[in-house]
Design an enzyme around this catalytic site. Structure first.
Site: not given
Length: 267
Positions: A8, A106
């Protein structure tokens, strides 16, 4: 044997003093602390190249739960045991995070990856996570999944507890897995569906083919008062004990006919 990893890429913010890592330390710290559980995506290394951070993660090519629900939703809804298996693993991952004082903030199907041919769920993306048990960060997360206290509207923008905020999101995720859509677009009074829920104690029974067991669980997981919302352990117990998440159309029609009848007069 060659092992494949995912990477990432996070671009650092820049100021007149150069690239700044501030804002990403929290994600890295929370993810490091949460790693080590079979249902949490492992963060192996962080490589700092100056302008960019590279996070070396487990590579899970099967995709995320959202994609699986979109493409194979009927498979989930016709196999409640599969819903239970996946959701209980998500609960285990979130409970592990909470035990480590990491609050995800989230939780949604897009942030749950799948492996082992869809049999194992892995919690990912700690970009909005926090180590604070109480928060004044409002509207943090994704609209469908945020709790009413996270919007600040019904609770006068008071600090809210992080654990029940995550529990609310888990409830929306389970509803999505069972029904195929979230119950509302946002848990605020400007949303007609959510306002209907606030005004009608039989909201779910009137609108969706949920079983009485499922309805009872939803009323506890979507308690507007966060202090009355069920815990993850209680949610786990409810899910394990549910025999049917939904009922047939004929059962729905029969139930709604009974609900529409006026109460009998008493002498």
């Amino acid at each position: 044997m060659t092992r494949v990893y995912a990477v990432k890429k996070i671009k650092k913010r820049r100021s007149r003093f150069g690239p700044q890592q501030n804002g990403h330390e929290k994600e890295l710290l929370c993810h490091r602390i949460a790693s080590g559980h079979r249902n949490v995506l492992t963060l192996h290394h962080v490589i700092d190249s100056g302008d960019v951070l590279y996070l070396v993660l487990d590579y899970l090519p099967e995709g995320d739960l959202q994609t699986s629900l979109t493409e194979h939703g009927s498979m989930y809804r016709s196999h409640p045991q599969h819903i239970k298996r996946i959701f209980l693993q998500i609960l285990d991952a979130v409970q592990h995070c909470h035990d480590k004082r990491v609050y995800h903030r989230d939780l949604k199907p897009e942030n749950v990856l799948l492996k082992d041919f869809g049999a194992t769920a892995v919690l990912a993306d700690f970009g909005l996570s926090s180590r604070k048990a109480s928060s004044v960060d409002f509207e943090i997360g994704s609209d469908y999944y945020m709790s009413p206290e996270c919007y600040g509207e019904l609770h006068c923008s008071k600090p809210y507890a992080s654990v029940p905020n995550d529990v609310w999101s888990l409830g929306v995720m389970l509803f999505y897995m069972v029904i195929g859509s979230p119950p509302w677009t946002a848990a605020r009074t400007g949303c007609k569906s959510f306002l209907s829920f606030l005004c009608d104690p039989d909201f779910f029974l009137r609108r969706y083919p949920v079983s009485a067991e499922m309805n009872r669980m939803l009323m506890h997981v979507f308690a507007i008062d966060p202090t009355r919302r069920m815990s993850i352990d209680q949610l786990r117990g409810y899910v394990q004990g549910i025999s049917l998440f939904t009922v047939t159309e004929s059962q729905v029609r029969r139930l709604r006919t009974v609900m529409a009848r006026p109460p009998r007069a008493t002498v």
